[in-house]
Design an enzyme around this catalytic site. Structure first.
Site, short mmCIF file in Angstrom:
data_model
loop_
_atom_site.label_atom_id
_atom_site.label_comp_id
_atom_site.label_asym_id
_atom_site.label_seq_id
_atom_site.Cartn_x
_atom_site.Cartn_y
_atom_site.Cartn_z
N ASP A 436 0.86 -1.19 0.00
CA ASP A 436 0.00 0.00 0.00
C ASP A 436 0.89 1.24 0.00
OD1 ASP A 436 0.12 1.12 3.02
OD2 ASP A 436 0.24 -1.07 3.03
N HIS A 743 1.39 -9.06 -3.30
CA HIS A 743 0.35 -8.08 -2.99
C HIS A 743 1.03 -6.71 -2.94
CE1 HIS A 743 -3.52 -6.78 -1.33
NE2 HIS A 743 -2.82 -5.99 -0.53
N ASP A 790 1.06 -17.99 -3.90
CA ASP A 790 1.60 -16.85 -4.65
C ASP A 790 0.47 -16.19 -5.43
OD1 ASP A 790 3.27 -15.04 -5.89
OD2 ASP A 790 3.94 -16.46 -7.44
N GLU A 799 2.23 -10.21 0.75
CA GLU A 799 2.55 -8.79 0.65
C GLU A 799 4.05 -8.60 0.83
OE1 GLU A 799 0.74 -4.45 1.92
OE2 GLU A 799 0.14 -6.21 3.06
#
Length: 818
Positions: A436, A743, A790, A799
């Protein structure tokens, strides 16, 4: 005795078995004797010489000692003559002769490509493996009874996906044909959409059928389709049961049963077939230990060059057995591992291991085998840059370059707060924390500390060109400069984080995330970590840029003043206002311990030493850890490496003993694990924990050199690079079977993983994580070391984080220095 003593007995030896021999010998005189096995042509298979003392009985055992290339008839015999006085009689008794092979045959499970992919297809196990997802006004419940899955929809929401019934983990391979079949009914006539789709990204529909029509009677759906897209091993089977338009209150009951999804034409791609050979896919240095693990019943392995020239054949040992004779299964992986040891092979080049028809990934043996990996893992920090001038094509390439991002001013999240409510400041810069775009002080502090330790402990790293605009200390400074902006200049307290209210969409590149930025409350954790980092930064940058170093020192002391003025500040709980990462921490004492240690090392001021002395004296066991929530080991390292301390002082001895004891406990775990992994538990970010433990061992070796510390460090790197139960390199872009779908927003959007990122790894508690697709792909029987996939939707196993890469940089720096 004057006789040759040969008494042949015939028996069968079978090809492919490893045999053990045991027998008892008693003799009235001290003597040597020989035990021999020959084949029917008297060709020697085995010979052993043993010695026995007078008037004693001794048992001789030779475990896993020999094997034959072909099944044959054999004979055993003892040679016992040539001792004592001629003409006299002596007693020699031989008993309990056993020639045996351990019966340790095990089943090595391989994936059945024709099996039904749907788990719990008839709901015999209730709602297990199935989920329901609601949004934009959708409302529904799901249960199972009488062998049926039953949904009650209360509101259809405003989109067709407002109510979605699903199961994750379908494995579809490009070019293959599949057939989906199930039964369904409803008490209301209505239409719906059935899909098998990408679970994330652009949600491509591999099967997309909007013609599903429900009636009151059971119907059977059956449809065959071809996978025309790239292979997807974690696709979602789902039903969109909402309705586009205006939300509507309803009371609809829908039932499903008897699901199957099978491959009807095609085969598993070679790279997807279960491979029993697990090794470091990047490679090995010539003089290092080189061991692959094999999960197979075969007896031998072969080493080939990349161009298929055979160089070596080796034996695989029999399966290890416990005290009851049962096959020893690795607790964390469920695997039964055997070692393919080719340590003595040190020719340079590219090679692969072969066990029967199975081939390992190609790996290299060369002195600088990790240099490219070291640069790649360090360059991730450049890729994670926020603000500034963005990241440029010159260093990131066209695919990953992006414009400046998150440059707007940040507001304090609570405008009513008396102290900070009116704050609105520039906090641009730094590194995005993870997949993020949030930036958080406590994990940033760990990442910075790891990089500073790397530069300090391994000076050769200071000059490494990792492919970015700067070297390691300049790249680390980029983050430190952002951290300086996170300190309130009046109070000295440090804001815990800066993020938007909620995470950006997985389809939003950094520069497209333009929502308002908000500052969270000041925390003791962030302030203490900040103080520690700034005190450390002063030492590292004072000769490079004295003015910058002094700025760091002033900020460190101001942060300490805030901590002493707010002694009751301890737990941090993220306000409910935020929907971004929390980094909650119930105890700030370990962070203060670290801050005091770094400030004392830098300033030598007594007040910091007094704090350390008092804190350590009051604890029987010191805080350990290199994690963002457990910073105690950073404090210990800072104090133990302070030049002026008296090594005979009780404070030094207590801290050192605690550190060495921690390393010893890690070694004990390493010794017991089937894959030589030094983890007691697989938690969220287990690969970070493993890397942290390797850091502990490297530093312990600096304090008290031991071979097993160095051996264990290499084993942890081997695990991360492919010698693991998942047969995957957890570092993107490095290894034939490296993780490809982290991620990570830029990687997902660009459909290519940024190279060099260490993904989180197996999470034994994944079933407790709401919304992660891997939670539905495993069950209670899945070993913790295999709770991983994965897939880019898995934020709890796949992530990436800056503070997961940073300890790996330290490990690689240790090897680079050598």
């Amino acid at each position: 005795m004057g006789c040759d003593g040969w008494k042949p007995v015939s028996f069968t030896l079978e090809k492919g078995r490893t045999y053990s021999v045991t027998f008892d010998v008693y003799s009235e005189i001290a003597q040597d004797l020989k035990f021999q096995i020959v084949d029917s042509a008297d060709k020697q298979i085995l010979i052993k010489s043993v010695s026995v003392q007078a008037n004693t009985t001794k048992t001789f055992t030779f475990e896993n000692d020999f094997e034959v290339s072909d099944t044959c008839q054999a004979k055993w015999a003892f040679q016992v003559g040539g001792y004592g006085t001629a003409g006299e009689t002596y007693k020699i008794m031989i008993d309990n002769i056993k020639i045996m092979h351990p019966d340790l045959t095990v089943t090595v499970e391989k994936e059945d490509p024709l099996a039904n992919m749907v788990k719990n297809p008839g709901f015999e196990q209730g709602i297990k493996n199935w989920g329901i997802y609601t949004m934009v006004g959708g409302s529904a419940t799901f249960n199972a009874s009488s062998g049926e899955g039953r949904l009650n929809i209360k509101n259809t929401g405003t989109e067709d996906y407002a109510v979605q019934f699903f199961q994750d983990g379908m494995k579809l391979y490009k070019g293959n044909k599949y057939k989906l079949k199930f039964r369904y009914k409803a008490d209301t006539e209505r239409s719906a959409e059935v899909r098998i789709q990408q679970n994330g990204g652009t949600y491509i529909g591999y099967l997309d059928d909007k013609s599903l029509t429900f009636k009151n009677d059971w119907q059977t759906y059956e449809k065959e389709f071809t996978m025309d897209y790239d292979s997807d091993t974690a696709a979602r089977l789902c039903f969109n049961l909402g309705k586009a338009g205006t939300a509507s209150d309803v009371n609809q009951n829908i039932c499903f049963d008897d699901f199957s999804l099978v491959m009807t034409q095609g085969s598993l791609p070679e790279e997807q077939k279960a491979n029993p050979i697990r090794l470091n896919q990047v490679g090995y240095r010539p003089d290092d230990s080189k061991v692959a693990f094999v999960v197979s019943q075969d007896r031998t392995f072969k080493l080939y060059t990349a161009d298929d020239k055979l160089f070596m054949t080796g034996n695989l040992p029999v399966y290890k057995a416990d005290e009851k004779g049962e096959v020893l299964v690795d607790e964390k992986s469920g695997d039964i591992t055997r070692s393919a040891d080719f340590t003595n092979f040190n020719l340079e080049g590219s090679f692969y291991i072969k066990v029967r028809a199975d081939k390992s990934p190609v790996f290299k043996i060369e002195p600088n085998v990790y240099d490219g990996l070291t640069a790649g893992v360090l360059k991730v920090f450049y890729y994670q840059r926020c603000g500034g001038n963005g990241i440029t094509e010159e260093y990131a390439g066209e695919k990953f370059a992006h414009d400046p991002c998150h440059t707007g001013k940040a507001k304090y999240y609570d405008p009513t707060n008396e102290i900070y409510g009116s704050v609105e400041i520039d906090v641009s810069g730094g590194w995005h924390d993870a997949g993020d775009y949030g930036r958080y002080v406590t994990p940033a502090s760990k990442a910075v500390a790891d990089l500073l330790l790397t530069a300090e402990h391994f000076p050769a790293m200071a000059d490494l060109d990792f492919g970015g605009p700067d070297k390691i200390l300049a790249e680390t400074r980029y983050e430190i400069e952002w951290m300086l902006k996170m300190q309130n200049p009046i109070t000295g307290g440090v804001y815990h984080k800066v993020t938007t209210k909620n995470h950006a969409s997985m389809t939003a590149l950094p520069e497209a995330d333009k929502d308002q930025l908000y500052l969270s409350p000041v925390s003791a954790q962030a302030t203490a970590d900040f103080a520690a980092v700034m005190a450390y930064a002063y030492r590292m940058y004072n000769k490079i840029d004295p003015a910058f170093a002094q700025e760091c020192m002033v900020a460190a002391k101001k942060a300490w003043e805030w901590l002493t003025a707010n002694p009751d500040a301890n737990a941090y709980v993220d306000p409910s206002f935020f929907g971004t990462g929390t980094y909650n921490d119930g105890n700030a004492k370990d962070e203060l311990f670290w801050a005091a240690a770094e400030l004392f090392k830098t300033t030598k001021e007594e007040k910091y030493l007094d704090y350390l002395t008092s804190y350590v004296a009051g604890k029987s066991n010191l805080d350990n850890g290199f994690g963002w929530a457990d910073m105690g080991s950073y404090a210990q390292v800072a104090y133990l490496t302070t030049e002026s301390v008296d090594k005979n002082d009780e404070l030094y001895k207590k801290i050192k003993q605690n550190f060495i004891d921690h390393a010893a406990s890690i070694i004990e775990t390493w010794k017991k694990d089937g894959y030589k992994v030094a983890l007691d538990d697989y938690v969220w970010g287990s690969n970070k924990d493993l890397s942290d433990r390797a850091m502990i061992l490297i530093i312990a070796n600096m304090l008290e050199e031991k071979h097993e510390y160095k051996a264990a460090v290499l084993d942890q790197l081997n695990y991360l690079l492919g010698r693991n139960a998942m047969d995957i390199s957890y570092v993107t872009g490095y290894g034939e079977k490296a993780a490809k779908h982290p991620h990570h927003r830029q990687s997902v959007i660009n459909e290519q993983a940024v190279p060099g990122m260490l993904v989180g790894g197996p999470n034994g508690y994944i079933m407790d994580v709401n919304g992660d697709p891997v939670a539905k792909m495993v069950d209670e029987k899945t070993p913790p070391a295999k709770c991983y996939a994965d897939v880019d939707g898995s934020y709890a196993t796949n992530e990436i984080c800056i503070y997961w890469n940073s300890p790996l940089v330290y490990i690689l720096g240790y090897l680079y220095q050598k």
